[in-house]
Design a protein around this motif. Structure first.
Motif, PDB file in Angstrom:
ATOM      1  N   ARG A  41       0.824  -1.222   0.000  1.00  0.00           N
ATOM      2  CA  ARG A  41       0.000   0.000   0.000  1.00  0.00           C
ATOM      3  C   ARG A  41       0.850   1.260   0.000  1.00  0.00           C
ATOM      4  NH1 ARG A  41      -0.670   4.219   2.495  1.00  0.00           N
ATOM      5  NH2 ARG A  41       0.938   3.480   3.921  1.00  0.00           N
ATOM      6  N   ARG A  42       0.448   2.218  -0.809  1.00  0.00           N
ATOM      7  CA  ARG A  42       1.076   3.545  -0.817  1.00  0.00           C
ATOM      8  C   ARG A  42      -0.022   4.581  -0.883  1.00  0.00           C
ATOM      9  NH1 ARG A  42       4.793   1.007   0.551  1.00  0.00           N
ATOM     10  NH2 ARG A  42       4.515   2.522   2.171  1.00  0.00           N
ATOM     11  N   SER A  43       0.269   5.772  -0.422  1.00  0.00           N
ATOM     12  CA  SER A  43      -0.682   6.873  -0.602  1.00  0.00           C
ATOM     13  C   SER A  43      -0.692   7.265  -2.069  1.00  0.00           C
ATOM     14  CB  SER A  43      -0.276   8.080   0.251  1.00  0.00           C
ATOM     15  OG  SER A  43      -0.451   7.786   1.608  1.00  0.00           O
ATOM     16  N   ARG A  45      -1.959   9.861  -5.033  1.00  0.00           N
ATOM     17  CA  ARG A  45      -2.365  11.267  -5.199  1.00  0.00           C
ATOM     18  C   ARG A  45      -2.723  11.611  -6.641  1.00  0.00           C
ATOM     19  NH1 ARG A  45       1.671  11.009  -1.401  1.00  0.00           N
ATOM     20  NH2 ARG A  45       1.174  11.828   0.665  1.00  0.00           N
ATOM     21  N   CYS A 152      -5.616   8.218  -0.025  1.00  0.00           N
ATOM     22  CA  CYS A 152      -4.647   9.051   0.685  1.00  0.00           C
ATOM     23  C   CYS A 152      -5.355   9.661   1.896  1.00  0.00           C
ATOM     24  CB  CYS A 152      -4.127  10.152  -0.244  1.00  0.00           C
ATOM     25  SG  CYS A 152      -2.801  11.135   0.505  1.00  0.00           S
ATOM     26  N   CYS A 153      -4.859   9.323   3.084  1.00  0.00           N
ATOM     27  CA  CYS A 153      -5.377   9.971   4.290  1.00  0.00           C
ATOM     28  C   CYS A 153      -4.947  11.430   4.215  1.00  0.00           C
ATOM     29  CB  CYS A 153      -4.771   9.345   5.548  1.00  0.00           C
ATOM     30  SG  CYS A 153      -5.308   7.672   5.827  1.00  0.00           S
ATOM     31  N   MET A 154      -5.844  12.345   4.519  1.00  0.00           N
ATOM     32  CA  MET A 154      -5.498  13.761   4.368  1.00  0.00           C
ATOM     33  C   MET A 154      -6.038  14.615   5.511  1.00  0.00           C
ATOM     34  SD  MET A 154      -5.934  14.409   0.291  1.00  0.00           S
ATOM     35  CE  MET A 154      -4.655  15.652   0.249  1.00  0.00           C
ATOM     36  N   ALA A 155      -5.135  15.379   6.123  1.00  0.00           N
ATOM     37  CA  ALA A 155      -5.549  16.339   7.147  1.00  0.00           C
ATOM     38  C   ALA A 155      -5.708  17.730   6.537  1.00  0.00           C
ATOM     39  CB  ALA A 155      -4.507  16.371   8.267  1.00  0.00           C
ATOM     40  N   GLN A 156      -4.888  18.045   5.531  1.00  0.00           N
ATOM     41  CA  GLN A 156      -4.835  19.416   5.019  1.00  0.00           C
ATOM     42  C   GLN A 156      -6.175  19.922   4.448  1.00  0.00           C
ATOM     43  OE1 GLN A 156      -2.812  21.558   5.748  1.00  0.00           O
ATOM     44  NE2 GLN A 156      -2.895  23.193   4.260  1.00  0.00           N
ATOM     45  N   PRO A 157      -6.879  19.134   3.622  1.00  0.00           N
ATOM     46  CA  PRO A 157      -8.143  19.658   3.094  1.00  0.00           C
ATOM     47  C   PRO A 157      -9.147  19.986   4.195  1.00  0.00           C
ATOM     48  CG  PRO A 157      -7.503  17.662   1.931  1.00  0.00           C
ATOM     49  CD  PRO A 157      -6.572  17.813   3.088  1.00  0.00           C
ATOM     50  N   LYS A 198       7.941   4.924   0.619  1.00  0.00           N
ATOM     51  CA  LYS A 198       8.752   5.893   1.363  1.00  0.00           C
ATOM     52  C   LYS A 198       9.447   5.156   2.505  1.00  0.00           C
ATOM     53  CE  LYS A 198       6.001   9.941   0.331  1.00  0.00           C
ATOM     54  NZ  LYS A 198       5.039  10.928   0.853  1.00  0.00           N
ATOM     55  N   ARG A 200      10.989   3.962   6.007  1.00  0.00           N
ATOM     56  CA  ARG A 200      10.546   4.032   7.400  1.00  0.00           C
ATOM     57  C   ARG A 200      11.765   3.928   8.320  1.00  0.00           C
ATOM     58  NH1 ARG A 200       6.178   5.276   4.870  1.00  0.00           N
ATOM     59  NH2 ARG A 200       4.187   4.510   5.626  1.00  0.00           N
TER      60      ARG A 200
HETATM   61  C1  LIG Z   1      -3.140  11.712   9.656  1.00  0.00           C
HETATM   62  C2  LIG Z   1      -2.558  11.820   8.275  1.00  0.00           C
HETATM   63  C3  LIG Z   1      -2.653  13.018   7.595  1.00  0.00           C
HETATM   64  C4  LIG Z   1      -2.160  13.123   6.289  1.00  0.00           C
HETATM   65  N1  LIG Z   1      -2.351  14.284   5.609  1.00  0.00           N
HETATM   66  C5  LIG Z   1      -1.956  14.379   4.330  1.00  0.00           C
HETATM   67  C6  LIG Z   1      -2.229  15.553   3.572  1.00  0.00           C
HETATM   68  O1  LIG Z   1      -2.848  16.494   4.051  1.00  0.00           O
HETATM   69  N2  LIG Z   1      -1.784  15.603   2.306  1.00  0.00           N
HETATM   70  C7  LIG Z   1      -1.110  14.559   1.713  1.00  0.00           C
HETATM   71  O2  LIG Z   1      -0.747  14.664   0.534  1.00  0.00           O
HETATM   72  N3  LIG Z   1      -0.858  13.404   2.402  1.00  0.00           N
HETATM   73  C8  LIG Z   1      -1.249  13.291   3.688  1.00  0.00           C
HETATM   74  N4  LIG Z   1      -1.026  12.129   4.399  1.00  0.00           N
HETATM   75  C9  LIG Z   1      -0.334  10.997   3.751  1.00  0.00           C
HETATM   76  C10 LIG Z   1       1.095  10.885   4.234  1.00  0.00           C
HETATM   77  O3  LIG Z   1       1.871  11.926   3.677  1.00  0.00           O
HETATM   78  C11 LIG Z   1       1.665   9.497   3.845  1.00  0.00           C
HETATM   79  O4  LIG Z   1       0.919   8.495   4.481  1.00  0.00           O
HETATM   80  C12 LIG Z   1       3.139   9.367   4.246  1.00  0.00           C
HETATM   81  O5  LIG Z   1       3.945  10.262   3.540  1.00  0.00           O
HETATM   82  C13 LIG Z   1       3.680   7.944   4.024  1.00  0.00           C
HETATM   83  O6  LIG Z   1       3.520   7.553   2.673  1.00  0.00           O
HETATM   84  P1  LIG Z   1       2.726   6.215   2.291  1.00  0.00           P
HETATM   85  O7  LIG Z   1       1.312   6.380   2.805  1.00  0.00           O
HETATM   86  O8  LIG Z   1       2.765   6.141   0.787  1.00  0.00           O
HETATM   87  O9  LIG Z   1       3.412   5.072   2.937  1.00  0.00           O
HETATM   88  C14 LIG Z   1      -1.515  12.008   5.693  1.00  0.00           C
HETATM   89  C15 LIG Z   1      -1.434  10.805   6.383  1.00  0.00           C
HETATM   90  C16 LIG Z   1      -1.959  10.704   7.656  1.00  0.00           C
HETATM   91  C17 LIG Z   1      -1.894   9.375   8.361  1.00  0.00           C
END
Ligand SMILES: Cc1cc2nc3c(=O)[nH]c(=O)nc-3n(C[C@H](O)[C@H](O)[C@H](O)COP(=O)(O)O)c2cc1C
Length: 209
Positions: A41-43, A45, A152-157, A198, A200
């Protein structure tokens, strides 16, 4: 007679297998499958326009709410927007107040251009509700990945939405209960990229003797 005996033995064997699977809920290769899903799994975008159908979404969300949670209080509320037009409207509201927050890299919305966004709110009256929300989200993300759906988990939006007056009606529209706080969201869709893993920091783990 021998035939009957063999049939009986076969039936008993099958019955014991079923009982074992029912008891543990596990098959033999679970670890391999789970590890593969977790480690690959990867985030994501970048997404294609392909929508996620609601049956699939409901299956994923069911996995989400099966996550462990404090006292089984399920101290979260989940809101799903799978209408790209509504996601674009939210983006418009955010950008109206803060033009510098316009989506980057040609994305159609502030949710990295996803077709579907899952909003997660925590019960502020429960001290560990954010843990519940995190575990819920991880189950969602992994279940989706296992179905070939990126997220993608996101806090910013969510920060941007809360910081925009024009966005208030959209937060209202989520219809969260009293004491629930919009915490983060999960952008979701069919991947249009294959991100690298990425690194760890393994020194975060330490056994204490
Ligand atoms: C609580 C939380 C908030 C996050 N907020 C953002 C975000 O606002 N924007 C974004 O592009 N990624 C966001 N991410 C994704 C992380 O950047 C990402 O999980 C991290 O860099 C590790 O990469 P991976 O998920 O591909 O392993 C967030 C992840 C978490 C768990």
């Amino acid at each position: 007679m021998r035939k009957v005996l063999y049939s009986l033995m076969a039936m008993m064997f099958l019955a014991s297998c079923t009982t074992q699977t029912e008891k543990t809920g596990r098959g033999n290769n679970d670890y391999d499958v789970v590890e593969k899903v977790i480690m690959s799994r990867r985030s994501v975008r970048q997404y294609t326009d392909r929508p996620i159908n609601r049956d699939t979404l409901n299956e994923i969300l069911k996995c989400g709410i099966n996550a462990p949670n404090g006292q089984n209080r399920q101290a979260y509320e989940i809101r799903v927007i799978d209408n790209p037009k509504l996601l674009a409207e939210i983006t418009e509201a955010v950008v109206k107040d803060n033009p510098e927050n316009a989506p980057k890299n040609g994305a159609e919305n502030i949710f990295v251009g996803a077709t579907c966004v899952i909003f997660i709110a925590n019960d502020t009256t429960y001290d560990v509700s954010q843990v519940d929300c995190g575990l819920l989200g991880e189950n969602i993300v992994l279940a989706a990945w296992a179905k070939g759906i990126g997220s993608c988990c996101m806090a910013q939006p969510v920060r941007l939405m809360k910081g925009s007056r024009s966005c208030a009606p959209y937060i209202e529209k989520l219809g969260l209960s009293k004491d629930y706080n919009l915490l983060y969201c999960i952008a979701m869709g069919y991947p249009d990229e294959k991100p690298e893993a990425k690194p760890r920091k393994t020194d975060k783990i330490r056994f204490v003797e």
